[in-house]
Design a protein around this motif. Structure first.
Motif, PDB file in Angstrom:
ATOM      1  N   LEU A 130      -3.075 -10.961   3.961  1.00 50.52           N
ATOM      2  CA  LEU A 130      -3.344 -10.151   5.149  1.00 50.52           C
ATOM      3  C   LEU A 130      -2.272 -10.357   6.200  1.00 50.52           C
ATOM      4  N   ALA A 131      -1.822 -11.605   6.383  1.00 46.53           N
ATOM      5  CA  ALA A 131      -0.749 -11.869   7.341  1.00 46.53           C
ATOM      6  C   ALA A 131       0.546 -11.194   6.901  1.00 46.53           C
ATOM      7  N   LEU A 132       0.832 -11.224   5.603  1.00 52.46           N
ATOM      8  CA  LEU A 132       2.023 -10.556   5.085  1.00 52.46           C
ATOM      9  C   LEU A 132       1.947  -9.055   5.311  1.00 52.46           C
ATOM     10  N   ALA A 133       0.775  -8.477   5.072  1.00 55.18           N
ATOM     11  CA  ALA A 133       0.603  -7.039   5.295  1.00 55.18           C
ATOM     12  C   ALA A 133       0.767  -6.678   6.763  1.00 55.18           C
ATOM     13  N   LEU A 134       0.257  -7.518   7.655  1.00 54.48           N
ATOM     14  CA  LEU A 134       0.401  -7.267   9.093  1.00 54.48           C
ATOM     15  C   LEU A 134       1.872  -7.258   9.506  1.00 54.48           C
ATOM     16  N   VAL A 135       2.635  -8.218   8.989  1.00 51.36           N
ATOM     17  CA  VAL A 135       4.064  -8.293   9.328  1.00 51.36           C
ATOM     18  C   VAL A 135       4.803  -7.061   8.809  1.00 51.36           C
ATOM     19  N   ILE A 136       4.501  -6.651   7.589  1.00 54.45           N
ATOM     20  CA  ILE A 136       5.193  -5.504   6.998  1.00 54.45           C
ATOM     21  C   ILE A 136       4.854  -4.215   7.744  1.00 54.45           C
ATOM     22  N   VAL A 137       3.577  -4.026   8.062  1.00 52.65           N
ATOM     23  CA  VAL A 137       3.185  -2.816   8.791  1.00 52.65           C
ATOM     24  C   VAL A 137       3.792  -2.801  10.185  1.00 52.65           C
ATOM     25  N   ALA A 138       3.835  -3.973  10.830  1.00 50.09           N
ATOM     26  CA  ALA A 138       4.448  -4.050  12.155  1.00 50.09           C
ATOM     27  C   ALA A 138       5.942  -3.738  12.101  1.00 50.09           C
ATOM     28  N   SER A 139       6.577  -4.063  10.976  1.00 50.74           N
ATOM     29  CA  SER A 139       8.015  -3.801  10.837  1.00 50.74           C
ATOM     30  C   SER A 139       8.299  -2.354  10.453  1.00 50.74           C
ATOM     31  N   LEU A 140       7.519  -1.803   9.535  1.00 49.24           N
ATOM     32  CA  LEU A 140       7.780  -0.463   9.026  1.00 49.24           C
ATOM     33  C   LEU A 140       7.099   0.635   9.847  1.00 49.24           C
ATOM     34  N   GLY A 141       6.039   0.281  10.562  1.00 51.77           N
ATOM     35  CA  GLY A 141       5.278   1.286  11.298  1.00 51.77           C
ATOM     36  C   GLY A 141       3.966   1.606  10.596  1.00 51.77           C
ATOM     37  N   SER A 142       3.014   2.080  11.372  1.00 53.65           N
ATOM     38  CA  SER A 142       1.690   2.364  10.841  1.00 53.65           C
ATOM     39  C   SER A 142       1.642   3.773  10.268  1.00 53.65           C
ATOM     40  N   LEU A 178       0.366   5.921   6.278  1.00 55.53           N
ATOM     41  CA  LEU A 178      -0.395   5.753   5.047  1.00 55.53           C
ATOM     42  C   LEU A 178       0.459   5.120   3.952  1.00 55.53           C
ATOM     43  N   ASN A 179       1.682   5.588   3.767  1.00 56.50           N
ATOM     44  CA  ASN A 179       2.542   5.048   2.715  1.00 56.50           C
ATOM     45  C   ASN A 179       3.005   3.628   3.026  1.00 56.50           C
ATOM     46  N   ASN A 180       3.223   3.319   4.314  1.00 52.34           N
ATOM     47  CA  ASN A 180       3.591   1.951   4.672  1.00 52.34           C
ATOM     48  C   ASN A 180       2.445   0.979   4.419  1.00 52.34           C
ATOM     49  N   ILE A 181       1.206   1.449   4.609  1.00 52.28           N
ATOM     50  CA  ILE A 181       0.053   0.620   4.279  1.00 52.28           C
ATOM     51  C   ILE A 181       0.042   0.314   2.783  1.00 52.28           C
ATOM     52  N   VAL A 182       0.350   1.308   1.969  1.00 52.08           N
ATOM     53  CA  VAL A 182       0.399   1.107   0.517  1.00 52.08           C
ATOM     54  C   VAL A 182       1.457   0.071   0.154  1.00 52.08           C
ATOM     55  N   ILE A 183       2.637   0.184   0.750  1.00 53.14           N
ATOM     56  CA  ILE A 183       3.712  -0.776   0.468  1.00 53.14           C
ATOM     57  C   ILE A 183       3.307  -2.184   0.879  1.00 53.14           C
ATOM     58  N   ALA A 184       2.707  -2.307   2.061  1.00 54.49           N
ATOM     59  CA  ALA A 184       2.322  -3.629   2.561  1.00 54.49           C
ATOM     60  C   ALA A 184       1.279  -4.288   1.667  1.00 54.49           C
ATOM     61  N   ILE A 185       0.299  -3.537   1.211  1.00 52.24           N
ATOM     62  CA  ILE A 185      -0.745  -4.105   0.364  1.00 52.24           C
ATOM     63  C   ILE A 185      -0.209  -4.395  -1.034  1.00 52.24           C
ATOM     64  N   SER A 186       0.644  -3.519  -1.554  1.00 56.33           N
ATOM     65  CA  SER A 186       1.146  -3.690  -2.921  1.00 56.33           C
ATOM     66  C   SER A 186       1.992  -4.956  -3.064  1.00 56.33           C
ATOM     67  N   ILE A 187       2.725  -5.324  -2.033  1.00 54.09           N
ATOM     68  CA  ILE A 187       3.551  -6.532  -2.112  1.00 54.09           C
ATOM     69  C   ILE A 187       2.673  -7.769  -2.289  1.00 54.09           C
ATOM     70  N   GLY A 188       1.511  -7.770  -1.649  1.00 60.53           N
ATOM     71  CA  GLY A 188       0.611  -8.896  -1.795  1.00 60.53           C
ATOM     72  C   GLY A 188      -0.056  -8.995  -3.153  1.00 60.53           C
ATOM     73  N   LEU A 189      -0.001  -7.920  -3.958  1.00 54.47           N
ATOM     74  CA  LEU A 189      -0.634  -7.919  -5.281  1.00 54.47           C
ATOM     75  C   LEU A 189       0.336  -8.296  -6.400  1.00 54.47           C
ATOM     76  N   ILE A 190       1.606  -8.467  -6.069  1.00 52.26           N
ATOM     77  CA  ILE A 190       2.614  -8.706  -7.100  1.00 52.26           C
ATOM     78  C   ILE A 190       2.410 -10.052  -7.777  1.00 52.26           C
ATOM     79  N   ALA A 191       2.186 -11.096  -6.983  1.00 52.73           N
ATOM     80  CA  ALA A 191       2.216 -12.455  -7.518  1.00 52.73           C
ATOM     81  C   ALA A 191       1.129 -12.692  -8.567  1.00 52.73           C
ATOM     82  N   THR A 192      -0.093 -12.254  -8.289  1.00 55.80           N
ATOM     83  CA  THR A 192      -1.193 -12.527  -9.221  1.00 55.80           C
ATOM     84  C   THR A 192      -0.963 -11.872 -10.579  1.00 55.80           C
ATOM     85  N   SER A 193      -0.584 -10.588 -10.570  1.00 54.93           N
ATOM     86  CA  SER A 193      -0.350  -9.898 -11.834  1.00 54.93           C
ATOM     87  C   SER A 193       0.843 -10.491 -12.580  1.00 54.93           C
TER      88      SER A 193
END
Length: 305
Positions: free
Chosen positions: A147-159, A161-176
């Protein structure tokens, strides 16, 4: 009387289709009987798909239309879930938010877990220094709260819909990446992989013919669980005010705005989106657990015989 070759071929095709349809019905019946919670979760997911596709045709009102003469109404026949302080129909906003949740969830999972699966497959099969360095990068990625990573990414890229997708997707990379890597390593050491190498099979054939198909079941489990995580993170970002921008309806923003402010006066404003989030996330988790039980050979013995 001899049967013409064309007629025999068409009859054979029809028999194959009939057998395939019977097998699919038997598998579906077995899934419902032995995994009832998974079947319930799958039904809720299908309902979400239906609302995301046909929601604009079945919503009683436009989600963003305001009617100050009908503001803050409790649930009634005209508004089954009531209205908010701007007169917007809560049910219409719930249905509209389902489309956003499905889009963000599936887009994030396809992008994040897909990239992570490719990374994990490459790292697990290649091994050596590439595997060592890539796993240290995944360690760093896993050490950061998603969640903290997503907040930083959204704050950097702007709020958006597609930026939200990018921010959340980065957090899902490690587990898979970790799950697919573990599967790739275990498969790489199998005897049939050594036999394929000894016969002169190329690495492309080994990876795409033998390793990749066997990593799909654990990947599906991770991806299904990631859908619930992505939807929950989208709601969290919207709740914090950096999620899906207006006028798009969002369950998290419904909780954050008038829902939180008037919680004790108009409780239906928070109850409806809160229940929707809980039910949908639970449904994806139930489907993920059912997939895990079906695909993991160690858990198949738990089924009733």
């Amino acid at each position: 009387m001899e049967i013409e070759p064309r007629a025999a071929s068409e009859s054979h095709i029809l028999n194959l289709r009939g057998a395939r349809w019977k097998y699919q019905r038997a598998w579906l019946r077995r899934f419902v009987v032995y995994k009832p919670l998974g079947a319930v979760g799958a039904g809720i997911v299908l309902l979400m798909f239906f609302l995301s596709i046909f929601g604009s045709f079945i919503t009683p009102y436009n989600p963003i239309d305001m009617d100050f003469l009908s503001r803050a109404q409790s649930p009634n026949l005209r508004h089954p879930l009531g209205t908010d302080t701007f007169g917007r129909d809560v049910l219409s906003n719930i249905i509209g938010g389902a489309k956003i949740s499905i889009y963000v969830g599936f887009a994030s999972v396809i992008l994040g877990t897909g990239f992570g699966a490719v990374w994990g497959l490459t790292s697990g099969y290649a091994g050596g220094k590439f595997d060592m360095y890539s796993q240290r990068l995944i360690d760093i990625l896993q050490s950061i709260p998603t969640l903290a990573l997503a907040l930083v990414i959204v704050a950097s890229l702007g709020s958006s819909l597609n930026n939200i997708v990018i921010a959340i997707s980065i957090g899902l990379i490690a587990t898979s990446a970790r799950v697919v890597r573990a599967s790739a390593i275990s498969i790489r050491n199998m005897d049939y992989i050594s036999a394929a190498i000894s016969t002169g099979a190329t690495w492309r054939r080994i990876v795409f013919r033998h390793v990749l198909p066997n990593t799909i079941p654990p990947y599906l489990v991770v991806a299904t669980a990631g859908l619930g995580i992505a939807i929950l993170q989208e709601a969290s970002l919207s709740f914090l005010g950096v999620g899906v921008p207006p006028p798009h309806p969002s369950w998290g923003r419904m909780l954050s705005g008038t829902g939180r402010e008037y919680l004790t006066i108009y409780p239906w404003l928070s109850m409806a989106p809160g229940i929707a989030i809980v039910v949908v996330v639970l449904a994806f988790n139930l489907v993920g657990d059912a997939f895990r039980d079906l695909f993991d050979p160690r858990l198949r013995g738990s089924e009733k015989r």
